[in-house]
Enzyme design. Structure first.
Site, mmCIF file in Angstrom:
data_model
loop_
_atom_site.group_PDB
_atom_site.id
_atom_site.type_symbol
_atom_site.label_atom_id
_atom_site.label_comp_id
_atom_site.label_asym_id
_atom_site.label_seq_id
_atom_site.Cartn_x
_atom_site.Cartn_y
_atom_site.Cartn_z
ATOM 1 N N LYS A 182 -19.490 -17.126 1.398
ATOM 2 C CA LYS A 182 -20.799 -16.901 2.051
ATOM 3 C C LYS A 182 -21.588 -16.272 0.903
ATOM 4 C CE LYS A 182 -20.840 -17.344 6.728
ATOM 5 N NZ LYS A 182 -20.911 -16.868 8.038
ATOM 6 N N ARG B 55 0.665 -1.176 0.130
ATOM 7 C CA ARG B 55 0.009 -0.004 0.050
ATOM 8 C C ARG B 55 0.770 1.260 0.024
ATOM 9 N NH1 ARG B 55 -4.938 -1.990 4.030
ATOM 10 N NH2 ARG B 55 -5.967 -2.804 2.264
ATOM 11 N N GLY C 142 -13.390 -3.997 0.593
ATOM 12 C CA GLY C 142 -14.621 -3.570 0.855
ATOM 13 C C GLY C 142 -15.230 -2.559 -0.335
ATOM 14 N N GLY D 188 -10.293 -8.683 -1.748
ATOM 15 C CA GLY D 188 -9.915 -9.688 -0.843
ATOM 16 C C GLY D 188 -9.269 -10.964 -1.021
HETATM 17 P P1 AMP Z 1 -14.510 -14.477 0.827
HETATM 18 O O1 AMP Z 1 -14.032 -13.677 1.955
HETATM 19 O O2 AMP Z 1 -16.175 -14.537 0.773
HETATM 20 O O3 AMP Z 1 -14.187 -14.069 -0.633
HETATM 21 O O4 AMP Z 1 -14.328 -15.937 0.956
HETATM 22 C C1 AMP Z 1 -13.056 -16.358 1.035
HETATM 23 C C2 AMP Z 1 -13.116 -17.533 1.731
HETATM 24 O O5 AMP Z 1 -13.870 -18.614 1.335
HETATM 25 C C3 AMP Z 1 -11.582 -18.214 1.720
HETATM 26 O O6 AMP Z 1 -11.068 -18.525 3.095
HETATM 27 C C4 AMP Z 1 -11.572 -19.896 1.315
HETATM 28 O O7 AMP Z 1 -11.048 -20.788 2.130
HETATM 29 C C5 AMP Z 1 -13.121 -19.911 1.365
HETATM 30 N N1 AMP Z 1 -13.936 -21.009 0.685
HETATM 31 C C6 AMP Z 1 -13.895 -21.051 -0.858
HETATM 32 N N2 AMP Z 1 -14.338 -22.221 -1.076
HETATM 33 C C7 AMP Z 1 -14.832 -22.915 0.047
HETATM 34 C C8 AMP Z 1 -15.658 -24.111 0.307
HETATM 35 N N3 AMP Z 1 -16.168 -24.736 -0.713
HETATM 36 N N4 AMP Z 1 -16.024 -24.411 1.560
HETATM 37 C C9 AMP Z 1 -15.738 -23.611 2.590
HETATM 38 N N5 AMP Z 1 -14.891 -22.218 2.444
HETATM 39 C C10 AMP Z 1 -14.470 -22.044 1.203
#
Ligand code: AMP
Length: 417
Positions: free
Chosen positions: A219, A36, A398, A375
């Site tokens: 999620k 950064r 974000g 992220g």
């Molecule tokens: P996000 O911050 O929502 O982009 O989520 C990123 C996270 O999603 C990472 O830490 C991954 O390990 C997790 N992730 C990706 N695929 C899966 C999965 N099939 N089951 C659980 N976690 C997952």
């Protein structure tokens, strides 16, 4: 009126520049990743080289009061090193009048952490947990009132304002948005901010088609607004990672122990309905690498994504899913990627995410425009060595997500309006 950094005459001018120096520090307060800091340098150097001086301001961490752990002094040495001049330090961002006034062309001053003051965020602090609604309202009004003087003080140090902090562009804070109104004819984006805005526009406004979005991660709930906005804009919507299983369940698939959110099944069904109605190719995983435990050493096997056995959990996209997605990616002219398609932190389940990074690199080499934003997908392409093989890697998690949601970012609007 917005001005442009390349045509602005900085000779003898003082520029107050909001940067995002919110870098990670270890327990000895050493910087563990200075990306950064380095990315803000072109803007700061431009002002100095054109005969101006800079007053640099940033937040670091989330202090709720003056706290030496979050002092920007920890990074002063690195900022001086990167900028190539000894940077002065103001111990209190609200008491820097004399130091700012004494700045000569080519000199730089770094202000102490803006978030030592509640006025930066404009949110009251120290409210009792059992405060009544009225007390909360009064505290909010008080901080909003004192915020005016806080922002006016920062503005008084300079002749012009530059916002180069994309990471906080989605916040309507004192230094990221409110200060702009003190410089109606002397406000502009820094190079980093300009790059981020162009990258978003290349995908959401001026995309060459076919346009594909790959959305992964854990999620649905954290990316529902992203999906709802994109389904009205893209030609292909690839949904992978943990969030994909909510969609697969919504289609009637069996997902075993895979991550999912039952309460979002109606929303997932609605997104799929809109995709059908608009002729958007919504592509889910067809084959999954499952594990019998959420661990790198778990037993694994490949199964159809809609037939995950009881007791097993979807951890990564299988080769058949990746082959299907590769075809879509290589046929696209513009691609946005947010979120890993598997638990990439565990080497046993990183293959899918690595394959997507490789496909994006190939598409970029073939002339497609590729943006990796937000992220964990940024961490993934960087770790895997693909950061310079895609068109643009966003610095703002974000902020990028909110931009993809179709929201106008306050930090951007304040400069444009
Ligand atoms: P996000 O911050 O929502 O982009 O989520 C990123 C996270 O999603 C990472 O830490 C991954 O390990 C997790 N992730 C990706 N695929 C899966 C999965 N099939 N089951 C659980 N976690 C997952």
């Amino acid at each position: 009126m917005q001005k442009f950094i390349d045509s602005y005459d900085f000779t003898g001018k003082k520029a107050i520049v909001r940067v995002d120096f919110n870098v990670p520090l270890n327990e000895n307060f050493e910087i563990t990743d200075d990306t950064r800091i380095r990315r803000a340098m072109p803007t700061l150097k431009r002002v100095l080289e054109c005969g101006g001086s800079v007053i640099i301001m940033s937040h670091l961490g989330r202090p709720k009061k003056v706290d030496p752990k979050f002092s920007l002094k920890h990074i002063l040495g690195r900022v001086s090193e990167c900028l190539g001049v000894p940077v002065q330090f103001a111990e209190d961002c609200q008491k820097a009048d004399a130091q700012a006034a004494a700045l000569k062309p080519g000199e730089a001053l770094l202000l102490e952490n803006l978030r030592y003051y509640a006025e930066e965020e404009g949110k009251p602090r120290g409210l009792a947990e059992d405060a009544s609604e009225e007390e909360k309202k009064a505290a909010k009004a008080a901080v909003k009132e004192s915020q005016k003087a806080f922002v006016a003080k920062l503005a008084s140090y300079a002749d012009c304002y530059i916002n180069d902090a994309f990471g906080t562009a989605h916040r309507a804070h004192g230094s990221t948005a409110l200060i702009a109104k003190y410089f109606p004819n002397d406000k502009m984006f820094g190079y980093l901010m300009e790059g981020e805005i162009k990258a978003i526009d290349n995908v959401l406004k001026n995309a060459e088609r076919p346009l594909t979005a790959i959305i992964g991660g854990s999620k649905v709930s954290s990316k529902l607004a992203v999906l709802e906005n994109l389904v009205g804009k893209v030609d292909n919507l690839i949904i992978g990672g943990g969030m994909g299983y909510t969609f697969i369940k919504a289609e009637g698939g069996k997902i075993g122990l895979s991550l999912h959110e039952d309460d979002l099944i109606p929303q997932a069904q609605e997104i799929m309905r809109i995709a059908r109605e608009r002729g958007v190719n919504l592509s889910l995983s067809v084959q999954t690498r499952v594990a019998n435990d959420f661990s790198n050493d778990a037993e694994t096997k490949l199964v159809p994504s809609h037939e995950i056995p009881d007791g097993w959990e979807g951890m990564d996209a299988g080769p058949e899913s990746l082959a299907k997605w590769r075809k879509i990616i290589l046929a696209s002219k513009t691609i946005l990627w947010n979120g890993p398609v598997g638990v990439f932190e565990m080497p046993s389940f990183a293959k899918g995410t690595l394959q997507i990074a490789e496909d994006l690199a190939e598409a970029t080499a073939n002339g497609a425009y590729t943006l990796v934003g937000g992220g964990d997908s940024v961490a993934a392409v960087t770790q895997m060595g693909f950061a310079d093989k895609v068109s643009y890697v966003s610095t703002g998690g974000g902020a990028m997500l909110e931009a993809i949601e179709g929201k106008e970012l306050p930090g951007v609007a304040a400069i444009r309006e």
